[in-house]
Design a protein around this motif. Sequence first.
Motif, PDB file in Angstrom:
ATOM      1  N   MET A 173      -3.285   8.178 -10.012  1.00  0.00           N
ATOM      2  CA  MET A 173      -4.592   8.898  -9.380  1.00  0.00           C
ATOM      3  C   MET A 173      -4.558   9.021  -7.896  1.00  0.00           C
ATOM      4  SD  MET A 173      -8.386   7.764 -10.078  1.00  0.00           S
ATOM      5  CE  MET A 173      -9.482   9.021  -9.777  1.00  0.00           C
ATOM      6  N   ASP A 174      -4.268  10.340  -7.603  1.00  0.00           N
ATOM      7  CA  ASP A 174      -4.375  10.943  -6.298  1.00  0.00           C
ATOM      8  C   ASP A 174      -5.540  10.719  -5.471  1.00  0.00           C
ATOM      9  OD1 ASP A 174      -2.915  11.756  -4.034  1.00  0.00           O
ATOM     10  OD2 ASP A 174      -2.076  13.738  -5.010  1.00  0.00           O
ATOM     11  N   ASP A 175      -5.371  10.767  -3.902  1.00  0.00           N
ATOM     12  CA  ASP A 175      -6.781  11.023  -3.398  1.00  0.00           C
ATOM     13  C   ASP A 175      -7.844   9.886  -3.664  1.00  0.00           C
ATOM     14  OD1 ASP A 175      -5.328  12.994  -2.426  1.00  0.00           O
ATOM     15  OD2 ASP A 175      -6.585  14.387  -3.206  1.00  0.00           O
ATOM     16  N   PHE A 176      -7.323   8.607  -4.164  1.00  0.00           N
ATOM     17  CA  PHE A 176      -8.210   7.568  -4.471  1.00  0.00           C
ATOM     18  C   PHE A 176      -9.417   7.209  -3.417  1.00  0.00           C
ATOM     19  CE2 PHE A 176     -10.197   3.286  -5.232  1.00  0.00           C
ATOM     20  CZ  PHE A 176     -10.313   3.591  -6.687  1.00  0.00           C
ATOM     21  N   ILE A 182      -4.125   5.446  -2.373  1.00  0.00           N
ATOM     22  CA  ILE A 182      -5.159   5.514  -1.406  1.00  0.00           C
ATOM     23  C   ILE A 182      -5.328   6.509  -0.543  1.00  0.00           C
ATOM     24  CG2 ILE A 182      -6.470   4.124   0.242  1.00  0.00           C
ATOM     25  CD1 ILE A 182      -5.189   1.505  -0.892  1.00  0.00           C
ATOM     26  N   ASP A 183      -6.121   7.457  -0.460  1.00  0.00           N
ATOM     27  CA  ASP A 183      -6.128   8.520   0.257  1.00  0.00           C
ATOM     28  C   ASP A 183      -5.926   8.455   1.848  1.00  0.00           C
ATOM     29  OD1 ASP A 183      -7.047  11.592   0.204  1.00  0.00           O
ATOM     30  OD2 ASP A 183      -8.025  10.862   1.770  1.00  0.00           O
ATOM     31  N   ARG A 184      -5.229   9.470   2.427  1.00  0.00           N
ATOM     32  CA  ARG A 184      -4.860   8.977   3.656  1.00  0.00           C
ATOM     33  C   ARG A 184      -6.018   9.020   4.695  1.00  0.00           C
ATOM     34  NH1 ARG A 184      -2.852  14.880   3.684  1.00  0.00           N
ATOM     35  NH2 ARG A 184      -3.857  15.627   5.321  1.00  0.00           N
ATOM     36  N   ALA A 199       0.041   3.517  -0.637  1.00  0.00           N
ATOM     37  CA  ALA A 199      -0.926   3.927   0.602  1.00  0.00           C
ATOM     38  C   ALA A 199      -0.221   5.198   0.897  1.00  0.00           C
ATOM     39  CB  ALA A 199      -1.009   2.882   1.343  1.00  0.00           C
ATOM     40  N   GLU A 200      -1.130   6.224   1.206  1.00  0.00           N
ATOM     41  CA  GLU A 200      -0.447   7.364   1.718  1.00  0.00           C
ATOM     42  C   GLU A 200      -0.846   7.835   3.107  1.00  0.00           C
ATOM     43  OE1 GLU A 200      -1.510  10.710  -0.816  1.00  0.00           O
ATOM     44  OE2 GLU A 200      -3.383  11.127  -0.010  1.00  0.00           O
ATOM     45  N   GLY A 201      -0.287   8.604   3.906  1.00  0.00           N
ATOM     46  CA  GLY A 201      -0.516   8.963   5.237  1.00  0.00           C
ATOM     47  C   GLY A 201      -0.407   7.811   6.253  1.00  0.00           C
TER      48      GLY A 201
HETATM   49 CA    CA Z   1      -3.347  12.311  -1.725  1.00  0.00          CA
END
Ligand code: CA
Length: 275
Positions: free
Chosen positions: A178-181, A201-203, A235-237
Amino acid sequence: SKNQGRNAYHFFTEDMNAGVQRRLQIEEQMHSALGRNEFSLRYQPVLDLKNNRIAGAEALLRWHNPVLGNISPEEFIPIAEQTGLIVPIGYFVLEQSLKAARKWSTTYSNEFTIAVNLSPLQFKDPKLIVKIKELLASHRLEGNALSLEITEGVLLGNQIKVQEAFQELSDSGIQISMDDFGTGYSSLNYLREYKFQTLKIDRSFMQDFALDKSAPALINATIAMAHALDVEVIAEGVEEQEQLDYLIRKGCNFAQGYLLSKPLTEQDFEAFLND
Ligand code: CA
Ligand code: C2E
Ligand code: CA
Ligand code: CA
């Protein structure tokens, strides 16, 4: 006054025309962009925080057009979705990504996972799952070499159908992420209704990390909740060492971001793997 009103209207239509014209130009160029080989992929490494190794990469689409130059995916993906062109473009992304994954699972690690973003329209394509299975087989890859990143938009359709598709994908070992959580309307509800292997986890939470005390608290709570549901967390970003240290402390599974590396060409990604 009457005059001001007319001017305001005039400016408004000029702005609007510029927007519409840009859109039309993008649309027109996009129709032949696949055939002219204008799309390419970049690969952003995903770090496994438990062993400090590269677990895989996210494939990110790039478009260079001779007339328009480089166009950001933030601008062209929505247009590709509205025109339906995202379906053939999406197959190009899957094909290229799996080809690269085949190579890196041989040369680097047989547990290498390639993550591919999927638009809602691609998910509605009745041939999607069969085609993915064919692509995996033709590249001699197991399902777990592929992770499909989806956003809330995918889940808005028929719940039973989406659940069946999830089941069929996970029966093949394909991971769903699940993207952009945390940015949507009902991320929590979706975690209850659908079986995800990972959430990203959304950036924006990373961007607010040092500014807003609630951001780390929400990151921490998200990791704990995901783990309670047997879901892994990316964790992204991640841009700062301080963020990475925090994520490691809180047991986050994977990290991705400029601190580690920007999205790289295939060649640069290989150099990165061998470093
Ligand atoms: Ca994303
Ligand atoms: P996304 O899936 O949320 O991808 C993450 C975006 O964050 C990427 O932007 C990536 O380059 C950027 N990013 C990664 N690390 C950092 C960081 O540390 N700091 C900052 N500020 N940004 C970071 P990009 O490549 O411009 O892609 C934007 C969006 O376009 C993606 O967001 C995704 O929604 C969409 N997209 C890209 N490629 C594809 C594709 O092949 N198919 C579909 N359907 N959508 C795609
Ligand atoms: Ca993504
Ligand atoms: Ca996004």
